[in-house]
Design an enzyme around this catalytic site. Sequence first.
Site, PDB file in Angstrom:
ATOM      1  N   CYS A 123      -4.556  -1.011 -22.031  1.00 41.72           N
ATOM      2  CA  CYS A 123      -3.323  -0.365 -21.768  1.00 41.72           C
ATOM      3  C   CYS A 123      -2.532  -0.206 -23.388  1.00 41.72           C
ATOM      4  O   CYS A 123      -1.607   0.450 -23.512  1.00 41.72           O
ATOM      5  CB  CYS A 123      -2.469  -0.536 -20.634  1.00 41.72           C
ATOM      6  SG  CYS A 123      -3.542  -0.401 -19.061  1.00 41.72           S
ATOM      7  N   HIS A 256       4.424   1.882 -21.923  1.00 44.98           N
ATOM      8  CA  HIS A 256       3.310   2.295 -21.023  1.00 44.98           C
ATOM      9  C   HIS A 256       3.632   2.515 -19.642  1.00 44.98           C
ATOM     10  O   HIS A 256       4.327   2.030 -18.936  1.00 44.98           O
ATOM     11  CB  HIS A 256       2.234   0.870 -21.086  1.00 44.98           C
ATOM     12  CG  HIS A 256       0.969   1.132 -20.255  1.00 44.98           C
ATOM     13  ND1 HIS A 256       0.401   2.370 -20.262  1.00 44.98           N
ATOM     14  CD2 HIS A 256       0.752   0.349 -19.302  1.00 44.98           C
ATOM     15  CE1 HIS A 256      -0.644   2.102 -19.104  1.00 44.98           C
ATOM     16  NE2 HIS A 256      -0.526   0.970 -18.572  1.00 44.98           N
ATOM     17  N   ASN A 286      -1.235   5.810 -14.184  1.00 48.49           N
ATOM     18  CA  ASN A 286      -1.458   5.248 -15.317  1.00 48.49           C
ATOM     19  C   ASN A 286      -2.705   5.460 -16.174  1.00 48.49           C
ATOM     20  O   ASN A 286      -4.005   5.406 -15.409  1.00 48.49           O
ATOM     21  CB  ASN A 286      -1.531   3.528 -14.658  1.00 48.49           C
ATOM     22  CG  ASN A 286      -1.915   2.555 -15.764  1.00 48.49           C
ATOM     23  OD1 ASN A 286      -2.356   3.052 -17.087  1.00 48.49           O
ATOM     24  ND2 ASN A 286      -1.781   1.300 -15.581  1.00 48.49           N
TER      25      ASN A 286
HETATM   26  N1  ACO Z   1      -1.129   1.341   0.188  1.00 50.89           N
HETATM   27  C1  ACO Z   1      -0.715   0.661   1.559  1.00 50.89           C
HETATM   28  N2  ACO Z   1      -0.651  -0.729   1.277  1.00 50.89           N
HETATM   29  C2  ACO Z   1      -0.965  -1.316   0.334  1.00 50.89           C
HETATM   30  C3  ACO Z   1      -1.589  -0.554  -0.661  1.00 50.89           C
HETATM   31  C4  ACO Z   1      -1.686   0.696  -0.618  1.00 50.89           C
HETATM   32  N3  ACO Z   1      -2.216   1.356  -1.793  1.00 50.89           N
HETATM   33  N4  ACO Z   1      -2.186  -1.366  -1.773  1.00 50.89           N
HETATM   34  C5  ACO Z   1      -1.457  -2.686  -1.378  1.00 50.89           C
HETATM   35  N5  ACO Z   1      -0.977  -2.436  -0.030  1.00 50.89           N
HETATM   36  C6  ACO Z   1      -0.377  -3.743   0.975  1.00 50.89           C
HETATM   37  C7  ACO Z   1      -0.990  -4.829   0.514  1.00 50.89           C
HETATM   38  O1  ACO Z   1      -2.230  -5.245   1.143  1.00 50.89           O
HETATM   39  C8  ACO Z   1       0.069  -5.707   1.195  1.00 50.89           C
HETATM   40  O2  ACO Z   1      -0.053  -5.841   2.534  1.00 50.89           O
HETATM   41  P1  ACO Z   1       0.334  -7.278   3.403  1.00 50.89           P
HETATM   42  O3  ACO Z   1       1.851  -7.620   3.045  1.00 50.89           O
HETATM   43  O4  ACO Z   1      -0.184  -7.173   4.712  1.00 50.89           O
HETATM   44  O5  ACO Z   1      -0.661  -8.203   2.740  1.00 50.89           O
HETATM   45  C9  ACO Z   1       1.486  -4.978   0.842  1.00 50.89           C
HETATM   46  O6  ACO Z   1       1.016  -3.700   0.644  1.00 50.89           O
HETATM   47  C10 ACO Z   1       2.225  -5.845  -0.500  1.00 50.89           C
HETATM   48  O7  ACO Z   1       1.115  -5.795  -1.309  1.00 50.89           O
HETATM   49  P2  ACO Z   1       1.433  -6.502  -2.683  1.00 50.89           P
HETATM   50  O8  ACO Z   1       0.287  -6.460  -3.712  1.00 50.89           O
HETATM   51  O9  ACO Z   1       2.435  -7.583  -2.595  1.00 50.89           O
HETATM   52  O10 ACO Z   1       2.346  -5.037  -3.355  1.00 50.89           O
HETATM   53  P3  ACO Z   1       3.178  -5.123  -4.613  1.00 50.89           P
HETATM   54  O11 ACO Z   1       4.572  -4.717  -4.249  1.00 50.89           O
HETATM   55  O12 ACO Z   1       2.931  -6.214  -5.403  1.00 50.89           O
HETATM   56  O13 ACO Z   1       2.914  -3.802  -5.161  1.00 50.89           O
HETATM   57  C11 ACO Z   1       1.651  -3.383  -7.402  1.00 50.89           C
HETATM   58  C12 ACO Z   1       1.353  -3.672  -5.791  1.00 50.89           C
HETATM   59  C13 ACO Z   1       2.148  -1.821  -7.121  1.00 50.89           C
HETATM   60  C14 ACO Z   1       0.197  -3.185  -7.839  1.00 50.89           C
HETATM   61  C15 ACO Z   1       2.531  -3.919  -8.089  1.00 50.89           C
HETATM   62  O14 ACO Z   1       2.136  -5.486  -7.866  1.00 50.89           O
HETATM   63  C16 ACO Z   1       2.598  -3.517  -9.543  1.00 50.89           C
HETATM   64  O15 ACO Z   1       2.993  -2.717  -9.833  1.00 50.89           O
HETATM   65  N6  ACO Z   1       1.906  -4.567 -10.474  1.00 50.89           N
HETATM   66  C17 ACO Z   1       1.937  -4.092 -11.827  1.00 50.89           C
HETATM   67  C18 ACO Z   1       0.723  -4.115 -12.403  1.00 50.89           C
HETATM   68  C19 ACO Z   1       0.492  -2.546 -12.807  1.00 50.89           C
HETATM   69  O16 ACO Z   1       1.177  -1.844 -12.758  1.00 50.89           O
HETATM   70  N7  ACO Z   1      -0.887  -2.446 -12.821  1.00 50.89           N
HETATM   71  C20 ACO Z   1      -1.267  -1.303 -13.581  1.00 50.89           C
HETATM   72  C21 ACO Z   1      -2.400  -1.835 -14.634  1.00 50.89           C
HETATM   73  S1  ACO Z   1      -1.689  -2.942 -15.667  1.00 50.89           S
HETATM   74  C22 ACO Z   1      -1.133  -2.333 -16.863  1.00 50.89           C
HETATM   75  O17 ACO Z   1      -1.317  -1.290 -17.184  1.00 50.89           O
HETATM   76  C23 ACO Z   1      -0.438  -3.193 -17.521  1.00 50.89           C
END
Ligand code: ACO
Length: 329
Positions: A123, A256, A286
């Site tokens: 990215c 990004h 993304n």
């Molecule tokens: N739909 C519904 N529920 C979901 C989904 C979904 N698509 N995905 C995860 N969940 C659930 C999980 O299972 C978890 O359930 P639980 O509490 O029962 O275990 C709950 O939602 C919370 O999950 P988390 O992983 O803690 O959610 P978080 O708030 O961290 O959000 C996310 C996840 C959006 C991926 C976040 O961590 C994030 O934005 N990270 C940054 C990474 C990123 O943006 N990466 C993109 C590529 S990397 C880059 O480009 C730099």
Amino acid sequence: MTTAFPRYARILGTGSYLPPHRVTNAELAERLARDGIETSHEWIVERTGIHARHFAAPDVTASDLALPAAQAALEAAGVAAQDIDLIIVATSTPDMVFPSVACLLQNKLGIHGCAAFDVQAVCSGFVYALTVADSMIKSGAATKALVIGAEVFSRILDFKDRTTCVLFGDGAGAVVLGASETPGILASELHADGRHVDILCTPGTVSGGQVLGQPLLKMDGQAVFKLAVGVLEKVARAVLDKAGRTDADIDWLIPHQANIRIMQGTAKKLKMSTDKLIVTVDEHGNTSAASIPLALDVAVRGGKIQRGDTVMLEGVGGGFTWGAVLLDF
Ligand code: ACO
């Protein structure tokens, strides 16, 4: 080729292309539900800001997306394809193991002979590619460069993993960068820390004619989130220092486009109003290396970014890699 100094690199034109198939959160949720996987529009919007993304048709490759983006940038720049002497494509989803997408694109553009290669920094790829092209133009090694981010991330998504497959989309963005007596690109910084390979990777390889390992994207979202927020502020400040500018000089911030929460957090740390933040993650998802040039082109064509504006581009991604470019548009 003249090498009169001072010699800078300036963006002469921008372009972008999205494959026509727009997939809303509701449609994606329906598709996942067929495999018993639960997600919702509300969850995706609340955690990421994404409403829709575009997916390329199965036979469409990164170079297919790069071609119309490149043509639009050439047209906006008023530059003929024949005048390009460098092509750099940032991608992690190339058409084939080799040759590079840049070589395939060169042929599709009907030009031959100029340097063409790919940059792989996930990215952060576009920021890396722009920095390399800037250096080559400043040194006199190139005069007019096409710098492109092009991705078909839908090919490497695991549609059984709801934590990753809802985040990404396909697309391409391009700029024509030309030698200029006035800047242009003011300063840039690139970084990587290979200790974090495991938090975001697609750990497959080709060997003996077979794919070995796991050729689908894996991510520890929370670990990526924490690292991204920290490095994005630091690298922006480093670039501002290098250019002798301050937060207040930034007219537009294009981070990004991974997650609206990371982007808003970065703007806040730079004491910038969110009005100055260019956001396309809502409609594009993304698109990895394509996200920054796509957002730049949308903001230029939408009349937000004007000639003379100061723009901060910031990339962060797998590797772990990160970097920033400050430029006068
Ligand atoms: N739909 C519904 N529920 C979901 C989904 C979904 N698509 N995905 C995860 N969940 C659930 C999980 O299972 C978890 O359930 P639980 O509490 O029962 O275990 C709950 O939602 C919370 O999950 P988390 O992983 O803690 O959610 P978080 O708030 O961290 O959000 C996310 C996840 C959006 C991926 C976040 O961590 C994030 O934005 N990270 C940054 C990474 C990123 O943006 N990466 C993109 C590529 S990397 C880059 O480009 C730099």
